[in-house]
Motif scaffolding. Structure first.
Motif, PDB file in Angstrom:
ATOM      1  N   THR A 171       0.832  -1.202   0.000  1.00 44.39           N
ATOM      2  CA  THR A 171       0.000   0.000   0.000  1.00 44.39           C
ATOM      3  C   THR A 171       0.869   1.256   0.000  1.00 44.39           C
TER       4      THR A 171
ATOM      5  N   LEU B 212      -2.104   6.325   2.029  1.00 41.20           N
ATOM      6  CA  LEU B 212      -3.345   5.624   2.365  1.00 41.20           C
ATOM      7  C   LEU B 212      -3.746   5.884   3.819  1.00 41.20           C
ATOM      8  N   SER B 213      -5.036   6.170   4.047  1.00 42.80           N
ATOM      9  CA  SER B 213      -5.510   6.416   5.407  1.00 42.80           C
ATOM     10  C   SER B 213      -6.510   5.372   5.893  1.00 42.80           C
TER      11      SER B 213
ATOM     12  N   GLY C 276       1.035   3.680   5.318  1.00 43.25           N
ATOM     13  CA  GLY C 276       0.064   4.715   4.992  1.00 43.25           C
ATOM     14  C   GLY C 276       0.296   5.981   5.782  1.00 43.25           C
ATOM     15  N   ASN C 277      -0.729   6.796   5.826  1.00 48.68           N
ATOM     16  CA  ASN C 277      -0.683   8.079   6.522  1.00 48.68           C
ATOM     17  C   ASN C 277      -1.699   8.028   7.670  1.00 48.68           C
TER      18      ASN C 277
ATOM     19  N   LEU D 215      -2.739   5.379   9.145  1.00 51.14           N
ATOM     20  CA  LEU D 215      -3.597   4.374   8.515  1.00 51.14           C
ATOM     21  C   LEU D 215      -4.432   3.592   9.520  1.00 51.14           C
TER      22      LEU D 215
END
Length: 223
Positions: A155, A159-160, A180-181, A183
């Motif tokens: 990923t 991506l959250s 992710g950010n 996530l």
């Protein structure tokens, strides 16, 4: 404004639908099996189209390859390619857009895509490879469920959210790199992935819900 889910379900008299700039959302199944509908006009302000909103209409049947409406909403794909390159300008992929497509083997997402809808690629049984883009924010519920030839998941940093059962029952996935950010990984996201052996979770994963890796009987390494 919104067209509510199933608002015109199986209305065989509607032939034309024209919407102004104030329409931003069309709900799931809104024009489902409106068999006479052959003319659809929406503005660039339309940002959401629910699952099967135009299923069974003449308008959708007349489209070729990618059907993209409004502000970059990819509603459906009716082409024959095995390798799918999501066009630049597509911002969201609607729920069920590629559902049960047995032809596609690979998907490459353009950098404009920020969301993948629920069940968008569910049961694409020959899908082996997915290349996510930087800029992707959400993978919705069951987006890649039952993709039994998918071999790995990586990923992007942007991506959250990974939705419920997003990769459930993808039995050939052997490795997953989840990043992710801030996530959030929702319930059962990688459950019943019986071939999964290793998972790498980045420090940017904020929350992992229950049963994310349920029944992953060969999973031995999480780092």
């Amino acid at each position: 404004k919104t067209v509510s889910p199933y608002a015109f379900l199986r209305n065989s008299k509607i032939k034309t639908f024209k919407a102004g700039d104030n329409l931003t959302s069309i709900g799931e199944g809104a024009f489902y099996e409106c068999t006479s509908l052959n003319d659809v006009t929406v503005s660039s302000y339309l940002s959401f189209v629910g699952a099967d909103a135009f299923f069974g209409t003449k308008w959708l049947s007349a489209q070729t390859d990618f059907t993209i409406v409004g502000d970059g909403v990819l509603v459906a794909y009716q082409g024959a390619d095995t390798i799918i390159n999501i066009p630049v300008g597509v911002k969201s992929i609607a729920a069920n857009a590629f559902y049960n497509n047995k032809k596609i083997t690979s998907v490459n997402f353009s950098n404009s895509v920020f969301s993948i809808g629920a069940r968008a690629f569910m049961s694409c049984s020959n899908l082996k490879e997915v290349k996510f883009n930087n800029g992707l924010v959400m993978i919705d519920d069951e987006a890649f469920a039952n993709c039994n030839k998918l071999s790995s998941v990586e990923t992007p940093l942007t991506l959250s959210k990974i939705g419920k059962g997003a990769f459930i029952n993808c039995s050939e996935i052997t490795s997953a790199f989840i990043r992710g950010n801030n996530l959030f990984v929702d319930y059962g996201a990688l459950a019943f992935c019986t071939g999964l052996k290793s998972v790498l979770l980045s420090k940017d994963v904020a929350s992992v819900s229950s049963d994310v890796f349920a029944e992953d009987e060969n999973l031995s390494v999480i780092s």
